[in-house]
Motif scaffolding. Structure first.
Motif, PDB file in Angstrom:
ATOM      1  N   THR A  45       0.841  -1.185   0.000  1.00  0.00           N
ATOM      2  CA  THR A  45       0.000   0.000   0.000  1.00  0.00           C
ATOM      3  C   THR A  45       0.877   1.235   0.000  1.00  0.00           C
ATOM      4  O   THR A  45       2.108   1.148   0.146  1.00  0.00           O
ATOM      5  N   ASN A 158     -12.921  -4.129   5.533  1.00  0.00           N
ATOM      6  CA  ASN A 158     -12.606  -2.703   5.552  1.00  0.00           C
ATOM      7  C   ASN A 158     -12.561  -2.187   6.980  1.00  0.00           C
ATOM      8  O   ASN A 158     -13.437  -2.518   7.781  1.00  0.00           O
ATOM      9  N   SER A 190      -3.805  -3.659   2.955  1.00  0.00           N
ATOM     10  CA  SER A 190      -3.505  -3.506   1.536  1.00  0.00           C
ATOM     11  C   SER A 190      -4.619  -2.728   0.867  1.00  0.00           C
ATOM     12  O   SER A 190      -5.793  -2.877   1.231  1.00  0.00           O
ATOM     13  N   GLU A 191      -4.255  -1.921  -0.093  1.00  0.00           N
ATOM     14  CA  GLU A 191      -5.236  -1.170  -0.879  1.00  0.00           C
ATOM     15  C   GLU A 191      -5.589  -1.872  -2.188  1.00  0.00           C
ATOM     16  O   GLU A 191      -6.299  -1.314  -3.005  1.00  0.00           O
ATOM     17  N   ARG A 192      -5.080  -3.088  -2.355  1.00  0.00           N
ATOM     18  CA  ARG A 192      -5.307  -3.759  -3.630  1.00  0.00           C
ATOM     19  C   ARG A 192      -5.372  -5.265  -3.414  1.00  0.00           C
ATOM     20  O   ARG A 192      -4.959  -5.784  -2.386  1.00  0.00           O
ATOM     21  N   GLY A 206      -8.298  -4.093   4.268  1.00  0.00           N
ATOM     22  CA  GLY A 206      -8.041  -2.796   3.658  1.00  0.00           C
ATOM     23  C   GLY A 206      -8.396  -1.665   4.594  1.00  0.00           C
ATOM     24  O   GLY A 206      -8.693  -1.853   5.774  1.00  0.00           O
ATOM     25  N   SER A 210     -10.132   1.478   0.435  1.00  0.00           N
ATOM     26  CA  SER A 210     -10.193   0.249  -0.349  1.00  0.00           C
ATOM     27  C   SER A 210     -11.467   0.131  -1.161  1.00  0.00           C
ATOM     28  O   SER A 210     -11.467  -0.440  -2.234  1.00  0.00           O
ATOM     29  N   ILE A 215     -12.724  -3.244  -3.182  1.00  0.00           N
ATOM     30  CA  ILE A 215     -12.622  -4.143  -2.043  1.00  0.00           C
ATOM     31  C   ILE A 215     -13.888  -4.025  -1.224  1.00  0.00           C
ATOM     32  O   ILE A 215     -14.293  -2.938  -0.837  1.00  0.00           O
TER      33      ILE A 215
END
Length: 355
Positions: A45, A158, A190-192, A206, A210, A215
């Protein structure tokens, strides 16, 4: 606590040195393993939103890897990180009662000049890994549903309660039977989507950003989830003592781990408490219809025996299916239930005995 070592854990350190690379290791690693670790130890991230205390990544190589990644803002290259990875032999991962103490083994480098080019293996005692840590039950519920309710895809969360996230995730990981433990892939920030062409993450956590890239958080908990979910949470609280030994034995030859967790929890309730009429038929359908002949031998034997003892609750079609499955029983169990099954089969279809 004994002073002798029961097992060892190897370790690696990744960071920036003319690119993100391995800086130290306690044993040599193969080229393929190094390539996978290079990807999974790099930042997941934007460095500006990465937690100062870092995030966890767990994944399998020839052994289990549990890594913590921290922002390395003191480095001259923007976006640099430190990642300390623990490499745990699968046999040792299976013997550990509670995985939470592994987190205390992670160490962030203070500055580059203090990094040694070699690391020593960590000597560990079994007694270190038998203490439960405080967890968040609401968060545990979300983690369980995210991993198991739609097991064919990556589960996402989230904005969890970050204060107990690591301990809660370690508790859920500890609940799993050995084969499922060593297959788990997770990342706590993580953003992905981090899955690659040859592997899929089971859980990614996320932040509020996100949702902008797709997400999603967990789905609402339905009635079908309630029984297994309540049992799993009861186990995490220490209120249920038999679930983990049952899962370890029943799932030892089960191929699809995440896909079977909820069903195995429900079977534990049925086999342990005696079947309600509405529960017996689904349990029998599962072991006879969804498991391959190569898996679930213990489950089939126990469920068939239970169904034979409660054969009055089964319709004719399932009685005949049960009769076909009697070969799974030991001779002792077969002799105990065969007269009841034979009498019921005769009342349904006497021609069955011609074949």
């Amino acid at each position: 606590m004994t002073n002798k070592k029961d097992f060892v854990i190897h370790q690696t350190l990744h960071g920036y040195s003319d690119g993100h690379r391995i800086l130290a290791q306690s044993r040599p690693l193969g080229t393929t393993d190094l390539r996978i670790m290079s990807y999974l130890t790099d930042r997941a991230t934007d460095i500006s939103i990465m937690p100062e205390d870092g995030y966890l990544t767990g994944y399998p190589l020839p052994e289990a890897v549990l890594a913590r990644t921290w922002p390395a803002k003191e480095m001259s290259r923007p976006g640099s990180v430190w990642t300390h990875s623990l490499l745990i032999d699968f046999a040792d991962l299976a013997r550990i009662t509670e995985l939470h103490p592994l987190l205390a083994l992670h160490q962030r480098p203070i500055r580059t000049g203090e990094i040694s080019r070699s690391l020593e293996a960590l000597e560990c005692n079994d007694a270190t890994f038998d203490q439960k840590a405080p967890i968040s039950l609401p968060l545990a519920r979300r983690v369980l549903v995210s991993i198991y309710s739609i097991p064919s895809v990556t589960g996402f969360l989230n904005e969890p309660d970050a204060t107990l996230l690591d301990a809660t995730l370690m508790a859920v990981w500890s609940q799993q039977w050995p084969k499922l433990r060593r297959e788990m892939r997770f990342c706590t920030f993580s953003e992905r989507e981090r899955s690659g062409p040859n592997f899929q993450f089971d859980l990614i956590v996320g932040s509020s950003n996100s949702s902008a890239i797709g997400i999603r958080d967990v789905l609402p908990i339905g009635n079908d989830d309630k029984n297994w979910l309540d049992l799993a949470l009861s186990d995490l609280c220490g209120e249920t003592k038999g679930l983990r030994p049952f899962l370890k034995r029943a799932a030892s030859d089960i191929a699809a781990g995440r896909q079977r967790f909820a069903q195995l929890c429900n079977l534990y309730s049925v086999l342990g408490n005696g079947p309600m009429e509405a529960e017996l038929a689904p349990a029998l359908d599962f072991v006879l219809g969804q498991l391959t002949p190569q898996e679930g031998r213990f489950l089939r034997s126990e469920t068939i025996k239970m169904a034979a003892e409660n054969i009055g609750q089964l319709d004719g079609m399932r009685v005949l299916a049960l009769a076909d499955g009697l070969r799974e029983l030991s001779e002792e169990n077969l002799q105990a239930v065969a007269p009841y099954v034979a009498a019921r089969v005769w009342s349904i279809d006497p021609s069955y005995f011609d074949t």
